[in-house]
Design an enzyme around this catalytic site. Structure first.
Site, PDB file in Angstrom:
ATOM      1  N   GLU A  50       0.822  -1.197   0.000  1.00 34.67           N
ATOM      2  CA  GLU A  50       0.000   0.000   0.000  1.00 34.67           C
ATOM      3  C   GLU A  50       0.868   1.263   0.000  1.00 34.67           C
ATOM      4  O   GLU A  50       0.436   2.312  -0.473  1.00 34.67           O
ATOM      5  CB  GLU A  50      -0.950   0.009   1.207  1.00 34.67           C
ATOM      6  CG  GLU A  50      -2.049   1.052   1.093  1.00 34.67           C
ATOM      7  CD  GLU A  50      -3.179   0.843   2.080  1.00 34.67           C
ATOM      8  OE1 GLU A  50      -4.137   0.135   1.743  1.00 34.67           O
ATOM      9  OE2 GLU A  50      -3.092   1.384   3.207  1.00 34.67           O
TER      10      GLU A  50
ATOM     11  N   HIS B 276       4.891 -27.572   3.601  1.00 30.31           N
ATOM     12  CA  HIS B 276       3.976 -28.616   3.162  1.00 30.31           C
ATOM     13  C   HIS B 276       2.923 -28.079   2.203  1.00 30.31           C
ATOM     14  O   HIS B 276       1.919 -28.745   1.939  1.00 30.31           O
ATOM     15  CB  HIS B 276       3.292 -29.251   4.376  1.00 30.31           C
ATOM     16  CG  HIS B 276       4.257 -29.895   5.319  1.00 30.31           C
ATOM     17  ND1 HIS B 276       4.727 -31.183   5.147  1.00 30.31           N
ATOM     18  CD2 HIS B 276       4.880 -29.433   6.434  1.00 30.31           C
ATOM     19  CE1 HIS B 276       5.575 -31.484   6.117  1.00 30.31           C
ATOM     20  NE2 HIS B 276       5.689 -30.437   6.915  1.00 30.31           N
TER      21      HIS B 276
ATOM     22  N   LYS C 148     -13.648   1.850  -3.254  1.00 32.76           N
ATOM     23  CA  LYS C 148     -14.599   2.135  -2.181  1.00 32.76           C
ATOM     24  C   LYS C 148     -15.797   2.925  -2.704  1.00 32.76           C
ATOM     25  O   LYS C 148     -16.945   2.665  -2.331  1.00 32.76           O
ATOM     26  CB  LYS C 148     -13.911   2.919  -1.060  1.00 32.76           C
ATOM     27  CG  LYS C 148     -12.879   2.121  -0.275  1.00 32.76           C
ATOM     28  CD  LYS C 148     -12.270   3.003   0.815  1.00 32.76           C
ATOM     29  CE  LYS C 148     -11.253   2.248   1.635  1.00 32.76           C
ATOM     30  NZ  LYS C 148     -10.653   3.097   2.686  1.00 32.76           N
TER      31      LYS C 148
END
EC number: 5.3.1.9
Length: 556
Positions: free
Chosen positions: A366, A397, A520
């Site tokens: 950001e 894994h 947004k």
């Protein structure tokens, strides 16, 4: 003629051009060549690329660099004016140019009694005043003197925030609250806007003894506003108390907008304020960290600030060639811009640091995930790698197969803890100590295999196991003596200053985030559309989104 060519050559020389030429030269050398066997030159190189500050140790010897690389990188930093810009940062100059603000998160951890740099004085005074208010709230809660709307003492804190108001405090809480006996109250973190984190808490916490912390720099973030209104409705309905009364007794506000907190119904005594010169993703040291202090106590919270401050002083005062945040930043930029490695894995070998990759994702991507420089020009190269990762033993894994034998080149930070104090019977301590050694052995082995590939296979195993380990994956190892508050504070401050240094190298503003705003706004428009409160012209026509809106409406 020769003089003319020399003049042209001189004009063409820049630190960046020199680094590109150096990178091309190093392409013929692998990490196996650089690390080598146990020769004197290899040992000298390894020793020269290891650095220690207090209980934090940085090993860069598995990076694809030489002493010449570091020298060229430091020349680059100096040509960008890093030292002057570092001074300007600490002096409170408006480094956030787009919003015309300083960037003084360091003031939130500056100790009382130590003179701050010129220009930071008023910021430090303000932060210390707020820290006193925070301390009073924490001590009141720990004494059992904080009572809810029905007169019962608070036992649980629900911290409601998102992004920088959530990721930092949550990470610290997870890392340092490993022993319940060392915590004062239980703290729970809520960030997701869908209510998935909030609903289980409403089902199991006692509403009469639950304190809400509303952490929001702007006090307008939709995710946080929806979560807090749902939580307050739960408290009001459960306790049969009106919402203003609940706000008066069971809500703390932390924001840079005190007027908005007052309008919301939070009494002044329950307000903590930080200024807009502390960015959200740099704010865990500010009153945003109140939930951490409530959970761990002021002694631990202050130690966290002390570790960060020690890194501040180191960053401000140490020559670039020995400066840990500068070195981490330069090597990261070298990998990204000159070796063209576009992805960077953060691999903590301690389960308590499980949220470190997510925290660094926001901090770095950001901040520096931008393609327009301070002068408005497009940047012609990648400015930040894709940050990702997981707890190392689990990742082994999951995705290490691709990293070792796939076709992608990555860089990595391995983060390990050398020792751990445990309150337990001796037999349990011995068993846990063996687990710690196994974890550290796995960390060192994987870092070695990342770097050396097939050359890490011992002679006795050659021909008895599959090869094709690609190696040549540069990595750093950050080793903490213990995972305590001081060390964690120093580690996080190191990464904060890394971000700033890289922003200087790439001529970016790391303290704004315009790239998150349009999404947004579109979401608000679509929300209004779904609730029947917007007009056609508010939406950009998009058949794909239209059909999804139709399907959602059909199924709801």
């Amino acid at each position: 003629m020769n003089a003319s060519l020399t003049a042209v050559s001189h004009r063409l020389y820049t630190p960046v051009n020199a680094l590109h030429a150096h990178a091309e030269h190093l392409q013929s050398q692998s990490l196996s060549d650089l690390i080598g066997a146990s020769s004197p030159s290899a040992r000298e190189r390894a020793s020269a690329l290891a650095f220690t500050l207090g209980s934090l140790h940085l090993d860069l010897s598995k990076q694809r660099i030489t002493q010449e690389t570091l020298s060229l990188l430091v020349d680059w930093a100096q040509s960008c004016g890093l030292e002057a810009k570092r001074q300007a940062l600490f002096a409170g100059k408006k480094m956030n140019t787009s919003e015309r603000r300083s960037a003084l998160h360091m003031a939130a951890r500056w100790p009382a009694g130590i003179a701050p740099p010129n220009g930071m004085e008023s910021a430090v005074d303000f932060c210390q005043h707020q820290r006193l208010r925070l301390t009073e709230m924490v001590e009141r809660l720990h004494r059992g003197d904080w009572f809810g709307a029905t007169g019962q003492s608070i036992t649980d804190v629900v911290h409601i925030g998102v992004g920088g108001s959530d990721l930092g405090p949550k990470m610290i809480s997870e890392a340092l609250a490993d022993r319940p006996s060392h915590t004062h109250v239980d703290v729970h973190y809520v960030s997701s806007m869908d209510g998935a984190q909030l609903l289980p808490l409403m089902e199991r916490l006692n509403p009469a003894t639950t304190l809400l912390v509303l952490a929001s720099k702007s006090f307008t973030t939709a995710d946080t506003q929806f979560n807090i209104r749902t939580a307050l409705t739960w408290l009001s309905e459960s306790l049969e108390v009106d919402m203003p009364t609940v706000c008066r007794y069971q809500l703390i506000g932390v924001s840079s907008k005190p007027d908005n907190m007052t309008e919301f119904g939070i009494p002044d005594a329950h307000q903590l304020v930080f200024k807009d010169w502390i960015g959200g993703r740099f704010s865990l040291w500010s009153p945003i960290g109140v939930s951490v202090a409530m959970q761990l106590g002021m002694e631990s919270f202050n130690a966290l600030l002390e570790g960060a401050h020690a890194m501040d002083r180191h960053f401000l005062e140490t020559p670039l060639i020995e400066n840990l945040p500068v070195l981490v930043a330069l090597v990261g930029a070298w990998n990204c811009q000159f070796l063209n490695i576009s992805t960077h894995a953060v691999l903590p070998y301690d389960g308590r640091l499980k949220s470190l990759p997510a925290y660094l994702q926001q901090l770095e991507m950001e901040s520096n995930g931008k393609s327009v420089s301070l002068d408005g020009r497009s940047v012609a190269h990648a400015t930040c790698p894709i940050i990702w990762g997981d707890v190392g033993p689990n990742a082994q894994h999951a995705f290490y197969q691709l990293l070792h034998q796939g076709g992608h080149t990555v860089s990595a930070d391995f983060v390990a803890v050398a020792s751990r104090e445990v309150d337990a019977p001796q037999a349990v301590k011995d068993s846990l100590a063996a687990q710690e050694q196994l974890t550290l052995a796995n960390c060192l082995a994987q870092a070695q295999l990342f770097a050396l590939g097939d050359d890490a296979i011992p002679a006795g195993l050659r021909g008895h196991m599959a090869q094709g380990y690609r190696g040549n994956q540069p990595n750093s190892l950050l080793l903490l003596k213990q995972l305590d508050a001081w060390s964690l504070g120093a580690l996080i401050a190191l990464y904060e200053h890394k971000v700033f240094v890289q922003s200087v190298l790439w001529n970016l503003n790391p303290f704004d985030q315009p790239g998150v705003e349009l999404g947004k706004k579109l979401a608000t428009t679509l929300f209004n559309t779904m609730t029947g409160n917007s007009s056609e012209q508010d939406l950009v026509s998009d058949p794909s989104t239209e059909q999804l809106l139709h399907k959602i409406g059909e199924w709801r």
